[in-house]
Design a protein around this motif. Structure first.
Motif, mmCIF file in Angstrom:
data_model
loop_
_atom_site.group_PDB
_atom_site.id
_atom_site.type_symbol
_atom_site.label_atom_id
_atom_site.label_comp_id
_atom_site.label_asym_id
_atom_site.label_seq_id
_atom_site.Cartn_x
_atom_site.Cartn_y
_atom_site.Cartn_z
ATOM 1 N N GLU A 102 0.842 -1.186 0.000
ATOM 2 C CA GLU A 102 0.000 0.000 0.000
ATOM 3 C C GLU A 102 0.878 1.238 0.000
ATOM 4 O O GLU A 102 1.957 1.236 0.586
ATOM 5 C CB GLU A 102 -0.906 0.000 1.227
ATOM 6 C CG GLU A 102 -2.043 -0.979 1.022
ATOM 7 C CD GLU A 102 -2.954 -1.092 2.223
ATOM 8 O OE1 GLU A 102 -2.855 -0.251 3.130
ATOM 9 O OE2 GLU A 102 -3.746 -2.029 2.231
ATOM 10 N N ASN A 143 2.222 11.978 0.097
ATOM 11 C CA ASN A 143 1.851 13.240 0.737
ATOM 12 C C ASN A 143 2.607 14.419 0.119
ATOM 13 O O ASN A 143 3.809 14.553 0.290
ATOM 14 C CB ASN A 143 2.147 13.130 2.250
ATOM 15 C CG ASN A 143 2.016 14.457 2.948
ATOM 16 O OD1 ASN A 143 1.142 15.258 2.609
ATOM 17 N ND2 ASN A 143 2.895 14.713 3.908
ATOM 18 N N SER A 162 1.116 5.599 0.361
ATOM 19 C CA SER A 162 0.478 6.865 0.704
ATOM 20 C C SER A 162 1.439 7.982 0.314
ATOM 21 O O SER A 162 2.610 7.983 0.703
ATOM 22 C CB SER A 162 0.113 6.840 2.187
ATOM 23 O OG SER A 162 0.529 7.978 2.831
#
Lengths: 410, 410
Positions: free
Chosen positions: A317, A321, A319
């Motif tokens: 996964e 930012n 992420s």
């Protein structure tokens, strides 16, 4: 302008200013509002006055030295750079721009007398954000009043409060909010390149057309931490491999995209980070820069898509930012052309280029026609005591700046 | 053997032994020669004696419990595992092997009486290297005298000297050097898999054919640290990108090579490691494992060649340091076949597999015919309080071990 003299004068000036904040590593540590910073500004003020400039500080400590014009008293060509250095920095970043401006004005005055328009040399209080976690304090205050809440609670590494340091140096918050000085008609900044392009291509002067915009990201990939010996390749969710494939992809995409796109993964960490454990997590940074915002967006969009695909392929996964997004800043094409014409007229060689680093000029350029001139940085090195530009290159830069100021102010 | 009883007995034994060193994280911290280690060994000794075993400690603290044979008194089938845990470890790693051996002997005795050959259960003093920076202290002392200079000056995290800890626990250096006990004819170790293969493939028992060998490397890539904004892609020597391409290549090469090859980059660092600087250096680890030494060599040779090529393509220098090289250890094919036959005979399902982790057995296997049996580790998790094997799986393991011991000792 006597060439040799110019080389000696600029070299001597650089050494002289570097004495204010000379540090144990052989470079300069002159941080906002510290003792050496105060001494340096005062010493510059004295120098400015000695050649007939009218000087003043603004409330936050930006120093202005004005060589008044004879005809157009409400028209000013402003030039300068920042007086602060990073901690353990070099002698040139910022300082060279102030000294070159001063020297250019001194020579113009000696050779051509009083200009028609004012020429104002600015020793900008702060750009680096090296003492306090706040950048462009000087230029932000020149273009407007900075909200006190932004700096009220910040401290330096010794725990000294920003406002206390400011007061101790004899300065305070700006009270008026008139914006960038109304008489400023142009802004010029000369600076070391802080990169290796001019040196590699053996060109003494760069004329900047854009300051790049940049996006900065932190990325977190989550896989599964597993025993490096007992987990077959097919059962792994290796966050480190996902990160590695992404770094490779980013470099390839930046190369394919073409100049001036640059993309960098400068820091990385695997968790738990031991030799015999498949990384369960990988954290890294991305920095992408280009001269055109639409190109940054288009690059970022493709990059994000590919990152997500790679993470998925590795069973991880991701992420992503985006924590910094700065727009590119174009220089004023007409001033750029003026500088080009001056160089062509004198047979000086130059490179039209962009700035990959940020500069005070990016604060002024949206408000007043602005341009930047670069001189080479040996080895591309900056923010380091080894920062160096040959005297003849510095002199060449002063000459180009003087030619531009002459064209604009006389 | 009553099935249900076996499940309950092994579960109870695991909980009982885990009480010696139960820690704040819900797992076990039972480190060599610490208070709980001493209590655990003494408690095991008592248990061994209660079922009629003759017990002894050797000089360093390995505990032996011998169920004496009726006919071949100089022939021993030895079995066991290590009693120490890692810090904040689980209840099973090592412990399960000792308890399963004890329980198997207890049941064999109850069901079949005295064996013809001796069966010796060994609670090995130390394997993990978790308190002191020294691994396999127990098994190394069983197979020979360890050079005192190897441990004389090592200390634990609290600064306690190895020898002082050993003396305080009531033990000392081994004085004789007779090598592995002359009566040992076979060695068997049952252990949790510490990997996820049995769980994923839903097989309750693994029969180990090889313990993998491994090479471990540290790699240092040197490029050029440069400003992330001012250094065009074409002028970079990005050590981080070189490392990323190598990590990707290593994964691909391991997959292409096929099982049981595994290759892992578990730790990495970029220098200087900041978002806006092109990495001038990248340091990372490599761990490669396989059951056959020639395959490790062949893999390593290709890998090294490709690493050097990638570094060169990125304009970087590479230095590859092989700091650990452990040979694979084959299990004895005839004992493996014995275990297989027992399982087949009872209709028990099993997987012939390798051990990707190191075990005490690798110290014994070169000297005495040896084999290992695995039970599943839920989630492949080990060295963690979450270490878990279902009671029916533990019981199945005990059963297979008992069948093998019966075949070999009765």
């Amino acid at each position: 302008m006597g060439e040799l003299n110019l080389e000696k004068e600029i070299s001597d000036l650089v050494e002289w200013l570097a004495s204010y904040g000379a540090d144990s590593k052989g470079g300069v540590s002159r941080l906002l509002y510290d003792e050496n910073w105060v001494k340096a500004q005062d010493a510059l003020k004295e120098h400015f006055e000695q050649i007939g400039m009218v000087t003043k500080y603004d409330e936050v400590g930006n120093l202005f030295g004005k060589m008044e014009g004879s005809e157009f008293k409400d028209e000013t060509v402003a030039t300068g750079s920042h007086v602060d250095s990073v901690k353990f920095g070099g002698k040139l970043d910022g300082a060279f721009g102030i000294l070159a401006s001063y020297l250019a004005v001194k020579y113009l005055k000696e050779k051509f007398g009083q200009p028609k328009r004012n020429i104002e040399v600015v020793s900008i209080a702060e750009e680096e954000g090296s003492r306090f976690p706040f950048t462009f304090w000087g230029s932000k205050n020149i273009v407007g009043k900075v909200d006190a809440s932004e700096v009220r609670d910040i401290k330096d590494q010794e725990g000294v409060n920003f406002v206390d340091a400011m007061k101790q140096a004899g300065f305070g918050y700006k009270t008026s909010d008139e914006g960038i000085p109304a008489d400023w008609k142009q802004w010029l900044e000369i600076h070391i390149e802080q990169g290796g392009v001019l040196e590699i291509e053996k060109i003494p002067v760069g004329i900047v057309q854009h300051i790049v915009g940049q996006n900065r990201y932190t990325v977190e990939i989550k896989g599964e931490a597993n025993h490096a010996g007992t987990t077959p390749m097919k059962y792994r969710k290796d966050a480190g491999v996902a990160a590695a494939k992404i770094i490779t992809m980013i470099q390839e995409q930046a190369k394919d995209f073409g100049e001036p796109m640059v993309a960098t993964v400068g820091s990385i960490e695997f968790v738990p980070g031991t030799v015999n454990v498949v990384p369960g997590q990988a954290n890294f940074s991305i920095d992408i820069r280009h001269t055109h915002k639409d190109q940054i967006s288009s690059f970022a969009e493709k990059m994000t898509e590919k990152m997500e695909r790679i993470a998925e392929e590795e069973g991880c996964e991701i992420s992503i930012n985006l924590y910094m997004e700065e727009d590119p800043v174009p220089m004023d094409p007409s001033i750029v052309q003026t500088i080009v014409d001056q160089c062509d007229g004198q047979g000086l060689s130059y490179k039209l280029m962009h700035s990959g680093a940020g500069h005070d000029t990016q604060r002024f350029a949206p408000l007043v026609p602005s341009a930047m001139i670069f001189v080479p940085s040996r080895g591309g090195i900056s923010h380091n005591p080894a920062e160096f530009t040959y005297p003849r290159e510095m002199a060449e830069g002063v000459k180009v700046l003087a030619l531009a100021l002459h064209k604009l102010a006389y």
